[in-house]
Design an enzyme around this catalytic site. Structure first.
Site, PDB file in Angstrom:
ATOM      1  N   TYR A 152       7.151  -3.046  -9.309  1.00 15.63           N
ATOM      2  CA  TYR A 152       6.088  -2.092  -8.951  1.00 15.63           C
ATOM      3  C   TYR A 152       5.499  -1.419 -10.210  1.00 15.63           C
ATOM      4  O   TYR A 152       4.272  -1.303 -10.346  1.00 15.63           O
ATOM      5  CB  TYR A 152       6.687  -1.048  -8.011  1.00 15.63           C
ATOM      6  CG  TYR A 152       5.729  -0.067  -7.408  1.00 15.63           C
ATOM      7  CD1 TYR A 152       4.973  -0.396  -6.278  1.00 15.63           C
ATOM      8  CD2 TYR A 152       5.591   1.215  -7.932  1.00 15.63           C
ATOM      9  CE1 TYR A 152       4.109   0.531  -5.708  1.00 15.63           C
ATOM     10  CE2 TYR A 152       4.735   2.144  -7.368  1.00 15.63           C
ATOM     11  CZ  TYR A 152       3.994   1.798  -6.256  1.00 15.63           C
ATOM     12  OH  TYR A 152       3.143   2.721  -5.688  1.00 15.63           O
ATOM     13  N   LYS A 156       1.671  -1.738 -11.375  1.00 15.73           N
ATOM     14  CA  LYS A 156       0.803  -0.555 -11.441  1.00 15.73           C
ATOM     15  C   LYS A 156       0.314  -0.284 -12.872  1.00 15.73           C
ATOM     16  O   LYS A 156      -0.779   0.254 -13.059  1.00 15.73           O
ATOM     17  CB  LYS A 156       1.522   0.665 -10.868  1.00 15.73           C
ATOM     18  CG  LYS A 156       1.751   0.589  -9.355  1.00 15.73           C
ATOM     19  CD  LYS A 156       0.450   0.368  -8.579  1.00 15.73           C
ATOM     20  CE  LYS A 156       0.560   0.765  -7.116  1.00 15.73           C
ATOM     21  NZ  LYS A 156      -0.674   0.419  -6.352  1.00 15.73           N
TER      22      LYS A 156
HETATM   23  P1  NAD Z   1       1.472   2.604   3.365  1.00 12.84           P
HETATM   24  O1  NAD Z   1       2.688   1.743   3.478  1.00 12.84           O
HETATM   25  O2  NAD Z   1       1.336   3.793   4.236  1.00 12.84           O
HETATM   26  O3  NAD Z   1       0.149   1.711   3.510  1.00 12.84           O
HETATM   27  C1  NAD Z   1       0.023   0.486   2.844  1.00 12.84           C
HETATM   28  C2  NAD Z   1      -0.934  -0.389   3.662  1.00 12.84           C
HETATM   29  O4  NAD Z   1      -1.135  -1.612   2.937  1.00 12.84           O
HETATM   30  C3  NAD Z   1      -0.358  -0.771   5.033  1.00 12.84           C
HETATM   31  O5  NAD Z   1      -1.324  -0.532   6.037  1.00 12.84           O
HETATM   32  C4  NAD Z   1      -0.061  -2.260   4.894  1.00 12.84           C
HETATM   33  O6  NAD Z   1      -0.193  -3.005   6.104  1.00 12.84           O
HETATM   34  C5  NAD Z   1      -1.118  -2.670   3.872  1.00 12.84           C
HETATM   35  N1  NAD Z   1      -0.785  -3.935   3.206  1.00 12.84           N
HETATM   36  C6  NAD Z   1       0.412  -4.325   2.707  1.00 12.84           C
HETATM   37  N2  NAD Z   1       0.323  -5.569   2.213  1.00 12.84           N
HETATM   38  C7  NAD Z   1      -0.956  -5.985   2.410  1.00 12.84           C
HETATM   39  C8  NAD Z   1      -1.662  -7.185   2.115  1.00 12.84           C
HETATM   40  N3  NAD Z   1      -1.047  -8.230   1.523  1.00 12.84           N
HETATM   41  N4  NAD Z   1      -2.961  -7.262   2.441  1.00 12.84           N
HETATM   42  C9  NAD Z   1      -3.595  -6.227   3.056  1.00 12.84           C
HETATM   43  N5  NAD Z   1      -2.972  -5.073   3.371  1.00 12.84           N
HETATM   44  C10 NAD Z   1      -1.663  -4.958   3.050  1.00 12.84           C
HETATM   45  O7  NAD Z   1       1.453   3.046   1.815  1.00 12.84           O
HETATM   46  P2  NAD Z   1       0.650   4.186   1.029  1.00 12.84           P
HETATM   47  O8  NAD Z   1       1.653   5.149   0.519  1.00 12.84           O
HETATM   48  O9  NAD Z   1      -0.523   4.670   1.782  1.00 12.84           O
HETATM   49  O10 NAD Z   1       0.186   3.327  -0.239  1.00 12.84           O
HETATM   50  C11 NAD Z   1      -1.183   3.060  -0.537  1.00 12.84           C
HETATM   51  C12 NAD Z   1      -1.296   2.769  -2.025  1.00 12.84           C
HETATM   52  O11 NAD Z   1      -0.902   3.935  -2.775  1.00 12.84           O
HETATM   53  C13 NAD Z   1      -0.386   1.646  -2.515  1.00 12.84           C
HETATM   54  O12 NAD Z   1      -1.052   0.870  -3.475  1.00 12.84           O
HETATM   55  C14 NAD Z   1       0.771   2.393  -3.147  1.00 12.84           C
HETATM   56  O13 NAD Z   1       1.450   1.614  -4.103  1.00 12.84           O
HETATM   57  C15 NAD Z   1       0.039   3.577  -3.749  1.00 12.84           C
HETATM   58  N6  NAD Z   1       0.877   4.711  -4.053  1.00 12.84           N
HETATM   59  C16 NAD Z   1       1.599   5.327  -3.072  1.00 12.84           C
HETATM   60  C17 NAD Z   1       2.410   6.405  -3.417  1.00 12.84           C
HETATM   61  C18 NAD Z   1       3.247   7.129  -2.392  1.00 12.84           C
HETATM   62  O14 NAD Z   1       4.110   7.944  -2.791  1.00 12.84           O
HETATM   63  N7  NAD Z   1       3.035   6.926  -1.107  1.00 12.84           N
HETATM   64  C19 NAD Z   1       2.468   6.845  -4.758  1.00 12.84           C
HETATM   65  C20 NAD Z   1       1.710   6.200  -5.718  1.00 12.84           C
HETATM   66  C21 NAD Z   1       0.905   5.120  -5.364  1.00 12.84           C
END
Ligand code: NAD
Length: 245
Positions: A152, A156
């Protein structure tokens, strides 16, 4: 006063859940037409239904080129073009480096890094037609290193290089490209993190709490808007002031 997003058309990947869903809601509330794209088809349709009749659900696996080709055709047909792309879809497959499998490494690289690259490549021509196109990639504070997340963190950090290079290559088409790097945000992605770990995280954050998905969505919406017309190739941290960075 008319919103900066009125009449604009956006595609948000991972729009079924968490930060993607919150972003789609913020953009639609400001008058945009949003394509909610996700591997979770039913979830994408649920979000689109929440947004109202102007929204469309688009089935998409961000890691597959054919899927992007189909999504791009669907968006062109449904919205007549696109003004902004949010490469947000994400997964985690956490394990220490010593025990991580090839598959766990590759899946995370494929969704975050290849997925964002394919998104920029596939939607670039449509975005160029906007005249004020914008891409927002979602990186993470994990890009600086995160225990149990070699896959990850590498993906990123890769999104940072991708963002800055896409910004250079698409500038002549009038398309800006930036990234938002969230800290810990309360979404399904971190639902299995134990309470004591969350409490420890909160202690290392200046604002003393985790973020809410809407707080990330606001930064994404700003970068997509014409109000950010002189901002490109930037990585904007939205993390409540993480003290360990
Ligand atoms: P989440 O799990 O709530 O949502 C992720 C979504 O991505 C889901 O709806 C899933 O079905 C979809 N997804 C997964 N694989 C996929 C694919 N191959 N094609 C299309 N869709 C796909 O997660 P989130 O926390 O909302 O994360 C959103 C973004 O933010 C991600 O890139 C994550 O790495 C980043 N992020 C999250 C956090 C955190 O703490 N939640 C922190 C930093 C960055």
């Amino acid at each position: 006063m008319a919103s900066d997003h009125e009449g604009r058309r956006y595609l948000v990947t991972g729009g079924a859940s968490g930060i993607g869903r919150a972003t789609a809601l913020v953009l639609a509330a400001r008058g945009a037409r949003v394509a909610v794209a996700d591997l979770d088809d039913a979830g994408a349709r649920r979000t689109a239904a929440e947004l109202g009749p102007d929204a469309v659900a688009v089935p998409l696996d961000v890691a597959r080129r054919e899927s992007w080709e189909a999504a791009s055709a669907r968006v062109e047909q449904a919205l007549g073009g696109i003004d902004g792309l949010v490469n947000n879809a994400g997964i985690t497959r956490d394990r220490t480096m010593a025990r991580m499998t090839d598959a766990e490494w590759q899946q995370v690289i494929d969704v975050h890094l290849r997925g964002s690259w394919l998104g920029c490549q596939s939607m670039g021509p449509l975005l160029a037609g906007s005249g004020s196109g914008a891409i927002v990639n979602i990186s993470s504070s994990g890009r600086h290193g995160s225990f149990g997340q070699t896959n990850y963190a590498a993906a990123k950090a890769g999104v940072v290089g991708l963002t800055k290079t896409v910004a250079l290559e698409l500038a002549r088409s009038g398309v800006r490209c930036n990234a938002v790097a969230p800290g810990a945000v309360d979404t399904p992605m971190i639902q299995d993190v134990p309470e004591r770990v969350r409490a420890h995280w909160a202690e290392t954050i200046t604002l003393g709490r985790l973020g809410r998905p809407e707080e990330i969505a606001e930064a994404v919406a700003f970068l997509l808007s014409p109000a950010a017309s002189y901002i490109t190739a930037q990585i904007i941290d939205v993390n409540g002031g993480e003290l360990h960075l």
